[in-house]
Design a protein around this motif. Structure first.
Motif, PDB file in Angstrom:
ATOM      1  N   ILE A 159       0.854  -1.199   0.000  1.00 33.16           N
ATOM      2  CA  ILE A 159       0.000   0.000   0.000  1.00 33.16           C
ATOM      3  C   ILE A 159       0.885   1.243   0.000  1.00 33.16           C
ATOM      4  O   ILE A 159       0.716   2.152  -0.812  1.00 33.16           O
ATOM      5  CB  ILE A 159      -0.936   0.021   1.222  1.00 33.16           C
ATOM      6  CG1 ILE A 159      -1.951  -1.110   1.153  1.00 33.16           C
ATOM      7  CG2 ILE A 159      -1.658   1.362   1.335  1.00 33.16           C
ATOM      8  CD1 ILE A 159      -2.752  -1.304   2.430  1.00 33.16           C
ATOM      9  N   THR A 160       1.850   1.272   0.899  1.00 27.97           N
ATOM     10  CA  THR A 160       2.715   2.442   1.062  1.00 27.97           C
ATOM     11  C   THR A 160       3.547   2.708  -0.184  1.00 27.97           C
ATOM     12  O   THR A 160       3.704   3.861  -0.591  1.00 27.97           O
ATOM     13  CB  THR A 160       3.645   2.237   2.275  1.00 27.97           C
ATOM     14  OG1 THR A 160       2.846   1.921   3.408  1.00 27.97           O
ATOM     15  CG2 THR A 160       4.456   3.479   2.565  1.00 27.97           C
ATOM     16  N   SER A 161       4.071   1.659  -0.804  1.00 27.60           N
ATOM     17  CA  SER A 161       4.936   1.864  -1.972  1.00 27.60           C
ATOM     18  C   SER A 161       4.166   2.325  -3.205  1.00 27.60           C
ATOM     19  O   SER A 161       4.767   2.876  -4.125  1.00 27.60           O
ATOM     20  CB  SER A 161       5.708   0.582  -2.280  1.00 27.60           C
ATOM     21  OG  SER A 161       4.822  -0.437  -2.685  1.00 27.60           O
ATOM     22  N   ASN A 162       2.857   2.127  -3.244  1.00 24.19           N
ATOM     23  CA  ASN A 162       2.070   2.509  -4.419  1.00 24.19           C
ATOM     24  C   ASN A 162       1.116   3.660  -4.142  1.00 24.19           C
ATOM     25  O   ASN A 162       0.184   3.879  -4.902  1.00 24.19           O
ATOM     26  CB  ASN A 162       1.260   1.306  -4.915  1.00 24.19           C
ATOM     27  CG  ASN A 162       2.143   0.267  -5.541  1.00 24.19           C
ATOM     28  OD1 ASN A 162       2.738   0.508  -6.572  1.00 24.19           O
ATOM     29  ND2 ASN A 162       2.268  -0.868  -4.893  1.00 24.19           N
ATOM     30  N   GLN A 163       1.338   4.403  -3.068  1.00 23.08           N
ATOM     31  CA  GLN A 163       0.393   5.450  -2.708  1.00 23.08           C
ATOM     32  C   GLN A 163       1.071   6.805  -2.735  1.00 23.08           C
ATOM     33  O   GLN A 163       2.249   6.936  -2.463  1.00 23.08           O
ATOM     34  CB  GLN A 163      -0.209   5.147  -1.344  1.00 23.08           C
ATOM     35  CG  GLN A 163      -0.036   6.168  -0.284  1.00 23.08           C
ATOM     36  CD  GLN A 163      -0.648   5.718   1.022  1.00 23.08           C
ATOM     37  OE1 GLN A 163      -1.478   4.841   1.072  1.00 23.08           O
ATOM     38  NE2 GLN A 163      -0.224   6.324   2.087  1.00 23.08           N
ATOM     39  N   ASN A 164       0.283   7.799  -3.062  1.00 23.66           N
ATOM     40  CA  ASN A 164       0.719   9.179  -3.022  1.00 23.66           C
ATOM     41  C   ASN A 164      -0.332   9.919  -2.202  1.00 23.66           C
ATOM     42  O   ASN A 164      -1.475  10.043  -2.632  1.00 23.66           O
ATOM     43  CB  ASN A 164       0.830   9.740  -4.441  1.00 23.66           C
ATOM     44  CG  ASN A 164       1.322  11.159  -4.452  1.00 23.66           C
ATOM     45  OD1 ASN A 164       1.715  11.708  -3.425  1.00 23.66           O
ATOM     46  ND2 ASN A 164       1.299  11.768  -5.614  1.00 23.66           N
ATOM     47  N   MET A 165       0.051  10.391  -1.041  1.00 25.67           N
ATOM     48  CA  MET A 165      -0.890  11.039  -0.137  1.00 25.67           C
ATOM     49  C   MET A 165      -0.534  12.516  -0.022  1.00 25.67           C
ATOM     50  O   MET A 165       0.601  12.856   0.288  1.00 25.67           O
ATOM     51  CB  MET A 165      -0.822  10.378   1.237  1.00 25.67           C
ATOM     52  CG  MET A 165      -1.856  10.837   2.200  1.00 25.67           C
ATOM     53  SD  MET A 165      -1.683  10.123   3.861  1.00 25.67           S
ATOM     54  CE  MET A 165      -1.184   8.468   3.584  1.00 25.67           C
ATOM     55  N   LYS A 166      -1.514  13.385  -0.300  1.00 27.63           N
ATOM     56  CA  LYS A 166      -1.321  14.826  -0.148  1.00 27.63           C
ATOM     57  C   LYS A 166      -2.084  15.278   1.083  1.00 27.63           C
ATOM     58  O   LYS A 166      -3.280  15.059   1.194  1.00 27.63           O
ATOM     59  CB  LYS A 166      -1.817  15.573  -1.374  1.00 27.63           C
ATOM     60  CG  LYS A 166      -0.998  15.329  -2.605  1.00 27.63           C
ATOM     61  CD  LYS A 166      -1.513  16.124  -3.773  1.00 27.63           C
ATOM     62  CE  LYS A 166      -0.726  15.806  -5.018  1.00 27.63           C
ATOM     63  NZ  LYS A 166      -1.264  16.509  -6.185  1.00 27.63           N
ATOM     64  N   LEU A 167      -1.375  15.923   1.983  1.00 36.01           N
ATOM     65  CA  LEU A 167      -1.948  16.353   3.241  1.00 36.01           C
ATOM     66  C   LEU A 167      -1.899  17.872   3.315  1.00 36.01           C
ATOM     67  O   LEU A 167      -0.836  18.465   3.142  1.00 36.01           O
ATOM     68  CB  LEU A 167      -1.147  15.732   4.394  1.00 36.01           C
ATOM     69  CG  LEU A 167      -1.609  15.999   5.795  1.00 36.01           C
ATOM     70  CD1 LEU A 167      -2.929  15.290   6.055  1.00 36.01           C
ATOM     71  CD2 LEU A 167      -0.566  15.507   6.776  1.00 36.01           C
ATOM     72  N   LYS A 168      -3.040  18.492   3.526  1.00 34.84           N
ATOM     73  CA  LYS A 168      -3.119  19.946   3.702  1.00 34.84           C
ATOM     74  C   LYS A 168      -3.595  20.189   5.126  1.00 34.84           C
ATOM     75  O   LYS A 168      -4.743  19.907   5.464  1.00 34.84           O
ATOM     76  CB  LYS A 168      -4.093  20.563   2.699  1.00 34.84           C
ATOM     77  CG  LYS A 168      -4.220  22.054   2.832  1.00 34.84           C
ATOM     78  CD  LYS A 168      -5.305  22.584   1.926  1.00 34.84           C
ATOM     79  CE  LYS A 168      -5.665  23.981   2.384  1.00 34.84           C
ATOM     80  NZ  LYS A 168      -7.012  24.325   2.025  1.00 34.84           N
TER      81      LYS A 168
END
Length: 185
Positions: free
Chosen positions: A57-66
């Motif tokens: 999950i972690t290696s294929n995810q892009n998480m944008k946090l505002k």
């Protein structure tokens, strides 16, 4: 979407209204803590629904946090990422063999047989589940499962993550009130 209720807003304003910027500090700390809860719980909730490892999950995810701030009391988290190779989910057989491949992506479903699929290890690309499109050898293509964003879009996953974030907000509001009243600003 997770929100702070009107009752919570009124309570914070009533208790902390006399202290300069205290209500905003309480709200933005609460919102940011809820965002951290979403970030940390999302992988766990995905793994409860899908047959995948946290590392995949972690290696294929892009998480944008505002994050929220004193001026903008709004936080946001977005999930994106590419589709995940089907081999990262539960595949039987997992090694290259000449048997019918069975795949299970969701935990609630049993394995589905893929008649024209096979598992192959292509050296530097690693193992994968492939499907031959025609009778020619070079017409194979790799099969993929859902992306992290699609898995987060599952109604069950969203419901669990929102419940955890709402619980964090409910607890954190009270904590922030007592923290500010005790002089930790």
């Amino acid at each position: 979407m997770i929100e702070i209720t009107n009752e919570q807003i009124e309570r914070v304003n009533l208790i902390l209204g006399g202290i300069k910027n205290a209500p905003n500090k309480a709200f933005y700390n609460t919102i940011n803590r809820a965002l951290m809860t979403v970030r940390s719980k999302s992988g766990k909730m995905i793994r409860e629904t899908y047959r995948i490892k946290q590392s995949d999950i972690t290696s294929n995810q892009n998480m944008k946090l505002k994050r929220a701030s004193m001026r903008n009391l709004e936080g946001q988290i977005e999930f994106a990422g590419s589709v995940i190779p089907l081999i990262k989910f539960k595949v039987t057989p997992s090694e290259p063999k000449r048997k019918t491949v069975s795949v299970s992506v969701l935990r609630t479903e049993g394995g589905k047989r893929l008649q024209s699929a096979y598992v192959a290890n292509l050296g530097r690309y690693g193992a994968g589940v492939f499907e031959r499109m025609t009778s020619k050898r070079e017409t194979s293509q790799q099969l993929f499962g859902p992306s992290t964003a699609h898995m987060m879009g599952n109604a069950g996953v969203i419901q669990k993550v929102e419940a955890a974030a709402q619980e964090t907000i409910d607890k954190r509001i009270e904590h922030e009130i007592s923290r500010i009243l005790n002089g930790y600003v």
